[in-house]
Structures are given as structure tokens and as C-alpha cells.
Design a protein around this motif. Structure first.
Motif, PDB file in Angstrom:
ATOM      1  N   HIS A 161       1.103  67.279  48.242  1.00  0.00           N
ATOM      2  CA  HIS A 161       1.318  67.494  49.556  1.00  0.00           C
ATOM      3  C   HIS A 161       1.323  66.198  50.245  1.00  0.00           C
ATOM      4  O   HIS A 161       1.659  66.046  51.486  1.00  0.00           O
ATOM      5  CB  HIS A 161      -0.112  68.103  50.293  1.00  0.00           C
ATOM      6  N   ARG A 162       1.276  64.926  49.486  1.00  0.00           N
ATOM      7  CA  ARG A 162       1.609  63.773  49.973  1.00  0.00           C
ATOM      8  C   ARG A 162       2.829  63.131  49.596  1.00  0.00           C
ATOM      9  O   ARG A 162       3.363  62.111  50.181  1.00  0.00           O
ATOM     10  CB  ARG A 162       0.369  62.723  49.588  1.00  0.00           C
ATOM     11  N   ASN A 201      -3.933  74.917  48.502  1.00  0.00           N
ATOM     12  CA  ASN A 201      -2.651  74.768  49.417  1.00  0.00           C
ATOM     13  C   ASN A 201      -2.441  75.976  50.185  1.00  0.00           C
ATOM     14  O   ASN A 201      -2.016  76.019  51.401  1.00  0.00           O
ATOM     15  CB  ASN A 201      -1.665  74.010  48.808  1.00  0.00           C
ATOM     16  N   ALA A 212       2.629  70.684  55.545  1.00  0.00           N
ATOM     17  CA  ALA A 212       2.579  69.912  54.332  1.00  0.00           C
ATOM     18  C   ALA A 212       1.964  70.636  53.119  1.00  0.00           C
ATOM     19  O   ALA A 212       2.453  70.661  52.149  1.00  0.00           O
ATOM     20  CB  ALA A 212       1.696  68.610  54.615  1.00  0.00           C
ATOM     21  N   HIS A 213       1.244  71.478  53.466  1.00  0.00           N
ATOM     22  CA  HIS A 213       0.516  72.347  52.378  1.00  0.00           C
ATOM     23  C   HIS A 213       1.518  73.618  51.798  1.00  0.00           C
ATOM     24  O   HIS A 213       1.621  74.080  50.770  1.00  0.00           O
ATOM     25  CB  HIS A 213      -0.732  73.031  52.857  1.00  0.00           C
ATOM     26  N   TRP A 215       4.865  73.221  52.062  1.00  0.00           N
ATOM     27  CA  TRP A 215       5.710  72.211  51.035  1.00  0.00           C
ATOM     28  C   TRP A 215       5.150  71.951  49.830  1.00  0.00           C
ATOM     29  O   TRP A 215       5.602  71.994  48.783  1.00  0.00           O
ATOM     30  CB  TRP A 215       6.165  70.869  51.735  1.00  0.00           C
ATOM     31  N   ALA A 216       3.674  71.921  49.654  1.00  0.00           N
ATOM     32  CA  ALA A 216       3.175  71.482  48.392  1.00  0.00           C
ATOM     33  C   ALA A 216       3.308  72.584  47.512  1.00  0.00           C
ATOM     34  O   ALA A 216       3.374  72.703  46.295  1.00  0.00           O
ATOM     35  CB  ALA A 216       1.587  71.250  48.740  1.00  0.00           C
TER      36      ALA A 216
END
Length: 600
Positions: A161-162, A201, A212-213, A215-216
Motif C-alpha cells: 500500500h506504500r 486491505n 491506497a488499500h 491499489w494494494a
């Protein structure tokens, strides 16, 4: 900034020191490696031969079809190092150097996710000095690089997620595919942690915590799908074979040969491998670690709010617990099968240590940091190990409360020991066979020359001799492709059936005197009245050796002089009189009669 620099320097010093110690150990050790790792080394020579003869296409075909039961990546990884550094066992061990770097950095990264840099550094230190893992880092077993693949997969999933999409997907795919192609049990260790991270996520995204989660989820899912696609290039063509092999080990007779009661297995893990020499204090820390860490961070709600920290702790916990439950449930109980879960134990132990009040850390620090370092140094640079002395039946086990145990003065397992610098003369054995192959066998032996090895000694065993023979053949030092095998591994044979197997062997190798090795074979011997009883294989080995040396021998002639071994035994090689030609029935019948009349 100062903390970051110190931890980074310490981490790379840990890696460099470990690789240097392993290089010294490998250079001092001349003893043959054990059964499975010798098998992988022999396979690596076959892959190298395919590459040299047929190029990349030949290596691809060998990858898909040469090894059908076991995932093939470990021996294949040795091939590039053979090209770069020369064809040697030391070159093959560079696979472990690469795995060591990946493992150490990944554990450090996971430690940072669940805590801080210092926690990550302590976790990496404990992982690298865990006897189970540093022992395997010097052997050519699949479990050490698989531990690295599991740790890397978990780490990059936690970071998904980063990180950018183009960084996460290839990294997850590479390490997950590597793990799958190292061993079919990879999902046992990586499956639950990855599932926990995916669910976390998903819940975060559904709960409105940000794209972002989402995309994770896409990154991890794409990476796993790509990994499955890569691994399918071996798994699909060989599905029937590896599934049957897995069933035999999980719940079949093959696994039962390495079986043990669950409590006995736990005892062996505790005594020999579960962060071995500093176990009692570490078990206490492990029990206290979760509660202490939650207490320090202000309670369970606060832990849950710390996104990566909360899911990281859960992922590490299920990595350890899931592997433990599966290993307890399956039939096969070889202690090293659990070793890829050791990094999870090290991370939890580092959490417990960091959660302790500063004034309470001194005593655990000695156990956590000092004892493993002393044991590591002793096993790296002190003394000489001899399996024929340490693990022969009747030798008392080391007292777990003694200094020998905690300081690594005595080996507790064949996987963790000092080097053995004595020459066990494998090259001489292979050369003697190669020089005595008659023309009739050369014409008849389209698939190579066969040698039946009648001993269970860990230093005179067929997989190692096969590796030495293949290596010599690949390099052009040996004229013939020599295949060494045993008469009945994983099978119950009567003494007469052993004779039947030997009667068709082109060569037979026996060891006169010395230890015949651990009880890896089961032999059924007919007693009076037609009943059967199972005897220790050592007794059968000695009986076959005696029969081969009798004057009544009708099928075999001794070749060359006996080869004197460091343990006082003598290797004797016999050549079949009629190999490559027609064997007279009366000669074979007279040979088998020796085995029938000598049953006890």
C-alpha cells in the motif's frame, strides 16, 4: 538519522560477517553432504549438462521434465554460479549467500513494519544466528532459500500500500514464484500471512480508509497471479508426479519413515532447532511478547489503528502458528521442514525483548544476543565434526542444561555442526569404477554405468557419489556417466530380494568395518517356519558384505585395492563378471542361494 545509519551499518555488517563465516566453514569442510542435498547437487550437474549440450532450449526442457516430483529451482539456481565461479560445491553454495541477503533484509523490513529499526535489527540478528537457519545456510537444502522467499513475499505484501504498482507486482511475483518453485510446501508458510494482508486491505478499503488499500489489493493480487502463472510452467506438466509424491509424504508410507508422535516432534524441535541453544528464556519471551507489546503501545485499539503494525503482527503470528499446526498434522516429521517458520519466531521474540522495560533487558540480552553468537562462532571455527561418532546409536544426547548445549560445543543435529576436514575419497571411488568399466558394459550401458551401494554410512552414500560422478563427467574428467544407487531405500526387502537386486548390478560397492549408518532401510528377513521379522539395516549390510567376500561368489570379482576411509572402514568394489553379456542361469542361482541360506 543517526539511528538509521547505525542500524543500516549493523545490518550489512551482520550479512557480511555471516557470509564470511560460511565461506570459511565451506572451505574447511571436506565431508560429503547428506542425502537430499547431495541429490540436489547431482541434479544441478544434470541441468548444467543440458545447458552445455543444448543451450537455453535444453535447459528449459530439463526444467520442465527432468525433475518431476520435487520443485526444480534450487539445483537450477546453482547453474549460473557454476558459469561465473567454476563448477564446484562452493559455487553452488553461493545460492545460500544470495538467500541469506534476501532473508536478512526482509526480516529487518518486517521488523520495521511491526515496530522500528531496532526491532528489525534484533529480529534479523536472531534469525541469522538461529542454529536451525545458520546450519542450513551452510548446506544445500531447499528450506533455507525457501525461508528467504517466504520472508520476502510477506515483506513486499506488507509494503504494497506504500509502494508503486511497478515496484510491488514484480517483487511479489518473483519471490512468490521462487518459493513455489523451491518446494510445493511454500503455501503452508506464506499462504496465511498473505491472506491476512489481503483481508486487511479489503476491510480498510470497504471501511473508507482510502484508495491506497484498493491499489494494494490489486498489486498483491496481480503479483500472486503472475507468480502462479510462472510456477505453472513446471507444476502443470508434472501434476500427477508431484501430487503423488506429496501424498506419500503427507499421509503415506514414505512420510511415515520420517514420522514421530506430535509431542516427540515438538521435543526435537525444542532440543535441536527452535532457536535451539537459548530456548528456555526465549519461550518465556515468546509467551510474553504479544501482551507486552500491546501494553507498550497503549492497548489493542491503538495497535489496530497503527495500520501496517497491526496487520504485520497478525501476519507474523499466523505465519508461525499455521506452519506449526500443519507440521504437527502431517505424517512426515523431519525437523527441518519447519525451519522456514523460524524467522517469524525471531520477529516475535524481538518484539518481546523491545517491549521489556530497559532495566529488565540485561539478562535476556545475554541469552538472546550472547549465547547464539558464541554457538555460531564455535560451530564456524572450532573443532571438527564426525557423524560416525556423534550420531551413532547408543551415543547419549547432550544435556540441554549443560554448557555444551548453550555454547555450541556439541552438535545437536546433523544440520548444525562444525566442519569435517577429513578426505572421504569420493573422487578415488568414482575414479576406480570409471577405470574398470569393461568394453562389454560400455556397449550395453546406454543409460550409463550402474553401481549399487551397500552401506548406509553418511559419508559413503550414493547421492554424494552420484554428484561427484556427474560433476566429473560434465567436466570431462570421468569417461562414463556413473549412476550410484542403493538396493532398497523406502522399501521393505527380504535378504533374497537384496540378492536379486545385486545380481543385475554392474558394480557393487560395500564398506567393510566402520559404522553402516542410521537405520534408513527396513529389511524383512524370513525366519524358520516362513515367518518374517524386520532387522536393523546395519546387520543386513554386514551380512551382504560378508557374502560378497566369500569364496563361493559366482557373479562378481573384486576390482582394484580396497580404499581406506578416515573412520577405519574400507571401501571394496566388485564388478559383475557377465555385465553386458549373457549371465548363465546356474551362476545366478548359485549367487542367490548364498542369500537364501544366510537368512536368519
Amino acid at each position: 538519522m543517526k539511528s538509521k545509519l547505525i542500524c543500516t551499518i549493523a545490518l550489512f555488517a551482520l550479512i557480511a560477517g555471516h557470509i564470511a563465516a560460511n565461506t570459511v566453514w565451506v572451505s574447511r569442510n571436506r565431508a560429503p553432504v547428506y542425502w537430499d542435498q547431495a541429490y540436489y547437487l547431482a541434479r544441478s550437474q544434470e541441468y548444467l549438462l543440458s545447458l552445455r549440450k543444448e543451450g537455453a532450449g535444453g535447459l528449459w526442457d530439463a526444467y520442465r521434465g527432468l525433475e518431476r516430483k520435487r520443485a526444480p529451482l534450487l539445483p537450477i539456481l546453482a547453474v549460473p554460479f557454476y558459469g561465473l565461479l567454476g563448477n564446484s560445491q562452493a559455487s553452488a553454495m553461493c545460492v545460500n549467500h544470495l538467500a541469506l541477503i534476501v532473508l536478512c533484509i526482509s526480516v529487518y523490513g518486517i521488523g520495521r513494519q511491526v515496530g522500528d529499526r531496532w526491532l528489525g535489527l534484533i529480529a534479523a540478528y536472531l534469525t541469522m544466528l538461529c542454529p536451525a537457519l545458520f546450519g542450513l545456510s551452510r548446506e544445500f537444502f531447499v528450506e533455507f532459500p525457501m525461508a528467504a522467499a517466504v520472508a520476502a513475499t510477506v515483506y513486499f505484501c506488507l509494503r504494497a500500500h506504500r509502494q508503486s504498482f511497478y515496484a510491488s507486482v514484480p517483487l511479489i511475483a518473483v519471490f512468490a514464484a521462487a518459493g513455489l518453485l523451491l518446494k510445493v510446501s511454500f503455501p503452508v508458510f506464506a499462504g496465511l500471512p498473505v491472506a491476512v494482508i489481503l483481508l486487511w486491505n479489503l476491510f480498510r478499503f470497504v471501511g473508507g480508509k482510502g484508495e491506497a488499500h484498493l491499489w494494494a489489493l490489486l498489486k498483491i493480487g496481480s503479483g500472486i497471479i503472475l507468480a502462479l502463472f510462472i510456477a505453472s510452467t513446471w507444476y502443470l506438466p508434472n501434476m500427477q508426479h508431484w501430487m503423488q509424491f506429496a501424498r506419500e509424504n503427507v499421509a503415506g508410507a514414505r512420510g511415515a519413515r520420517y514420522g514421530a508422535a506430535p509431542l516427540d516432534w515438538l521435543n526435537e524441535q525444542a532440543r535441536m532447532s527452535f532457536l535451539g541453544y537459548h530456548l528456555p528464556a526465549l519461550l518465556l519471551l515468546l509467551l510474553l511478547s504479544v501482551g507486552a507489546w500491546i501494553s507498550k503501545t497503549g492497548g489493542s485499539r491503538r495497535v489496530r489503528r497503527k495500520d501496517a503494525r497491526g496487520v504485520g503482527i497478525t501476519a507474523v503470528a499466523v505465519w508461525l502458528a499455521g506452519a506449526l499446526l500443519v507440521c504437527l498434522a502431517v505424517t512426515v516429521k523431519d525437523v527441518r521442514l519447519f525451519f522456514p517458520a523460524m524467522p517469524a519466531a525471531a520477529i516475535l521474540l524481538a518484539m518481546g525483548y523491545r517491549a521489556m522495560a530497559r532495566g529488565w533487558r540485561a539478562a535476556p540480552a545475554a541469552v538472546l544476543l550472547l549465547f547464539p553468537l558464541v554457538a555460531f562462532a564455535n560451530f564456524s571455527f572450532r573443532g571438527e565434526y564426525d557423524a560416525t561418532v556423534e550420531f551413532r546409536p547408543g551415543v547419549p544426547k547432550v544435556n540441554v542444561f549443560s554448557a555444551e548445549y548453550y555454547l555450541g560445543l556439541k552438535p545437536l543435529t546433523p544440520y548444525v555442526h562444525a566442519p569435517n576436514g577429513r578426505d572421504w575419497k569420493a573422487d578415488e571411488i568414482v575414479g576406480l569404477v570409471d577405470k574398470n568399466v569393461p568394453e562389454a558394459i560400455e556397449k550395453a550401458a546406454r543409460s550409463g554405468v550402474g553401481v549399487t551401494v551397500v552401506t548406509g554410512s553418511p559419508y559413503i552414500q550414493p547421492n554424494w557419489l552420484r554428484y561427484i560422478g556427474f560433476k566429473g563427467y560434465v567436466e570431462g574428467n570421468i569417461k562414463h556417466e556413473i549412476n550410484f544407487a542403493d538396493p532398497g531405500y523406502h522399501r521393505q526387502l527380504t535378504l533374497e530380494q537384496c540378492g536379486e537386486a545385486l545380481s543385475t548390478s554392474q558394480f557393487v560397492l560395500v564398506a567393510e568395518g566402520g559404522w553402516q549408518g542410521p537405520n534408513l532401510y527396513a529389511y524383512e528377513v524370513k525366519a524358520d517356519g516362513g515367518k518374517k521379522h524386520v532387522v536393523r539395516h546395519e546387520e543386513v549390510m554386514e551380512e551382504i558384505t560378508r557374502i560378497m567376500s566369500t569364496r563361493e561368489m559366482t557373479l562378481f570379482d573384486r576390482v582394484g585395492k580396497p580404499i581406506e576411509m578416515p573412520d577405519g572402514s574400507r571401501v571394496v568394489i566388485y564388478r559383475h563378471r557377465y555385465a553386458g553379456g549373457t549371465m548363465p542361469f546356474d551362476k545366478k542361482d548359485a549367487f542367490l542361494a548364498l542369500f537364501r541360506t544366510n537368512e536368519t
